[in-house]
Structure formats: structure tokens, C-alpha cells
Write a protein that holds these residues in place. Sequence first.
Motif, mmCIF file in Angstrom:
data_model
loop_
_atom_site.group_PDB
_atom_site.id
_atom_site.type_symbol
_atom_site.label_atom_id
_atom_site.label_comp_id
_atom_site.label_asym_id
_atom_site.label_seq_id
_atom_site.Cartn_x
_atom_site.Cartn_y
_atom_site.Cartn_z
ATOM 1 N N VAL A 153 -1.330 2.806 -3.210
ATOM 2 C CA VAL A 153 -0.764 1.614 -3.854
ATOM 3 C C VAL A 153 -0.435 0.552 -2.801
ATOM 4 C CG1 VAL A 153 1.206 0.729 -5.173
ATOM 5 C CG2 VAL A 153 0.074 2.845 -5.883
ATOM 6 N N ARG A 154 0.112 0.971 -1.671
ATOM 7 C CA ARG A 154 0.426 0.006 -0.610
ATOM 8 C C ARG A 154 -0.837 -0.654 -0.063
ATOM 9 N NH1 ARG A 154 4.758 4.146 2.130
ATOM 10 N NH2 ARG A 154 6.580 3.540 0.886
ATOM 11 N N ARG A 155 -1.901 0.144 0.093
ATOM 12 C CA ARG A 155 -3.163 -0.422 0.583
ATOM 13 C C ARG A 155 -3.741 -1.423 -0.432
ATOM 14 N NH1 ARG A 155 -7.078 1.128 4.281
ATOM 15 N NH2 ARG A 155 -5.238 1.857 5.433
ATOM 16 N N LEU A 156 -3.693 -1.067 -1.714
ATOM 17 C CA LEU A 156 -4.179 -1.974 -2.756
ATOM 18 C C LEU A 156 -3.388 -3.276 -2.741
ATOM 19 C CD1 LEU A 156 -5.943 -2.496 -5.293
ATOM 20 C CD2 LEU A 156 -4.071 -1.520 -6.643
ATOM 21 N N HIS A 157 -2.082 -3.154 -2.627
ATOM 22 C CA HIS A 157 -1.235 -4.351 -2.588
ATOM 23 C C HIS A 157 -1.613 -5.232 -1.403
ATOM 24 C CE1 HIS A 157 2.613 -6.409 -1.301
ATOM 25 N NE2 HIS A 157 2.410 -6.893 -2.512
ATOM 26 N N GLY A 158 -1.895 -4.605 -0.264
ATOM 27 C CA GLY A 158 -2.301 -5.370 0.915
ATOM 28 C C GLY A 158 -3.587 -6.146 0.678
ATOM 29 N N TRP A 159 -4.564 -5.507 0.027
ATOM 30 C CA TRP A 159 -5.833 -6.191 -0.266
ATOM 31 C C TRP A 159 -5.626 -7.319 -1.275
ATOM 32 C CZ3 TRP A 159 -8.547 -0.849 -0.879
ATOM 33 C CH2 TRP A 159 -8.982 -0.407 0.389
ATOM 34 N N GLN A 160 -4.822 -7.063 -2.296
ATOM 35 C CA GLN A 160 -4.578 -8.103 -3.306
ATOM 36 C C GLN A 160 -3.948 -9.341 -2.669
ATOM 37 O OE1 GLN A 160 -2.210 -6.181 -6.332
ATOM 38 N NE2 GLN A 160 -3.998 -5.488 -7.481
ATOM 39 N N GLU A 161 -3.005 -9.115 -1.763
ATOM 40 C CA GLU A 161 -2.345 -10.249 -1.100
ATOM 41 C C GLU A 161 -3.298 -10.961 -0.148
ATOM 42 O OE1 GLU A 161 1.056 -11.341 -1.515
ATOM 43 O OE2 GLU A 161 0.628 -10.154 -3.318
ATOM 44 N N GLU A 162 -4.068 -10.175 0.600
ATOM 45 C CA GLU A 162 -4.958 -10.751 1.622
ATOM 46 C C GLU A 162 -6.053 -11.608 1.005
ATOM 47 O OE1 GLU A 162 -7.916 -9.243 5.266
ATOM 48 O OE2 GLU A 162 -6.660 -7.792 4.175
ATOM 49 N N PHE A 163 -6.590 -11.153 -0.145
ATOM 50 C CA PHE A 163 -7.737 -11.861 -0.731
ATOM 51 C C PHE A 163 -7.372 -12.636 -1.990
ATOM 52 C CE2 PHE A 163 -9.538 -8.163 1.552
ATOM 53 C CZ PHE A 163 -10.316 -8.857 2.474
ATOM 54 N N GLY A 164 -6.077 -12.751 -2.283
ATOM 55 C CA GLY A 164 -5.657 -13.518 -3.453
ATOM 56 C C GLY A 164 -6.162 -12.929 -4.754
#
Length: 252
Positions: A153-164
Motif C-alpha cells: 500500500v505504501r509503494r502504491l501510494h508513492g506511485w500515485q503521488e509521483e505520477f499524479g
Amino acid sequence: HGTHIADRIHDAVAEPLELAGQTTFTTVSIGMTSSAHGYVRVEELVADVSAAVDTARDRGRNRHEIYDTSMRIESRTLLALEMAMRKALDLDHFDLHYQPIVRLADRQVLGFEALMRWNHPERGSIPPSEFIPIAEDTGLIIPLGRWAIREAVRRLHGWQEEFGLRGQLSVSVNLSAKQIGDPLLLETIDSVLAETQIEPSNLKLELTESVMIDKVEQVTELLQELRRRGVEISIDDFGTGYSSLGYLHRFP
């Protein structure tokens, strides 16, 4: 002579039992060894019989096995792996690999499935087929499973934030049979969802068909709690073993 006694025990145990008005059946796995091995200490005898019992279980249960030296080697190897896994968990040597889930029509990446790997300092990357069964037998799957959910979940959140891409990607995590009974499973999910603020539907938990059928009441209660939170649910490996479409109506 010992095998005849084992056969008699199997025959006796095979008789149906009446418990609380219900007819039930049970099985027994038997391990044996021989005095020809020249035992001096009772601990050695018990260890070898235990290794034979483990082999009987691994070969399908409801059978007996006679100890041979290869069983001791296998038993020690498994014990060494278990100890190494406990150390690896403390040292953060486990990792998640992410397999993309792609919509073929337009080749859009919809999400990822998180797959666990063990980065062993000597053997390199160990596949889950080798260490997950040991983790389930020893109970290590419980802390490993909690870690996998939090990490994914933390990794997914990081990708969502990084790529909008807030709310646009999902991550799927497999749940083991042992995790169904983990009293901290829902707390772990609630905690990481609150921490990351991702959409609950972006987390997908996969249970195998066999787990769902074997633990209907426990699974139903868990699925209702997950559905209440908005977390997605998938049945993994459906149709690879005994399948019953009728069971699907019992699950939310």
C-alpha cells in the motif's frame, strides 16, 4: 511388526465419531523408527520419529512412514531455513516484486500484483514456492503477511503521488489461509489506509478458492468487514481444484 500396529491404529481412527450430534472423521499421521539406529539419547529417538511424522504429513497425511537418514537431513534443512527466515524478517531481507496488470484493449496498466521474494545473502532471490509453505507451517506468514500489506500500500501510494494518479492504480496482495485468523489483520489494513489515505478500493486482497471453501464462516465474516471498508476482494486459482459455484452465493 510396527507397521501392523500402525495399520491397526489407522483402521481404528477411520471409524466415524459422533461429536455434538455431528458425524465427523479424523486421520492420523504416524512416524516410526528402528532400534537398529542404536539410539543412546531419548532426544535423538524423538527427533527422528518427528521427522518421520513430518514426512507422513507431507506425503498426504493418514499414513505411516519409517525414518531414514534423509529425513533427518531434510528436517535440519527446514529448521535452518526457518531460523534464517526469522532473521531475514528482522533484517528486512524480504522484498515485493510488482507484476503489472494490463488491459489488453488499450495496453493501459491498471495496477499491480505484489509478489514476495526473499533476498537471501548466500542463495540470492528465493521464490515464494520455497519459503511460503515453511512460513505457513511455522506461523511466520502472519508477520510476513502484515508486512506485505503495509509495504504494498505504501509503494502504491508513492506511485500515485509521483505520477499524479490518485485513485487510478490498484495493488493486489495474496492472503494466506493462516492470515484469515490473524486478529490484527483488519487493524493492519485500517492503519495503512489511514496513513496513506489511498482509496480503499485501490487495495485488492486475493484468497484462493480452497481457503474460502475450507473456512466458510471465518472467511465470510472477514469479507463482510473488508467490503464494509471498501477494499476489493478477488478469488485466486478458481477452478484449479474442487470448484463449487454454489459456494459463491455465500460470499459478499
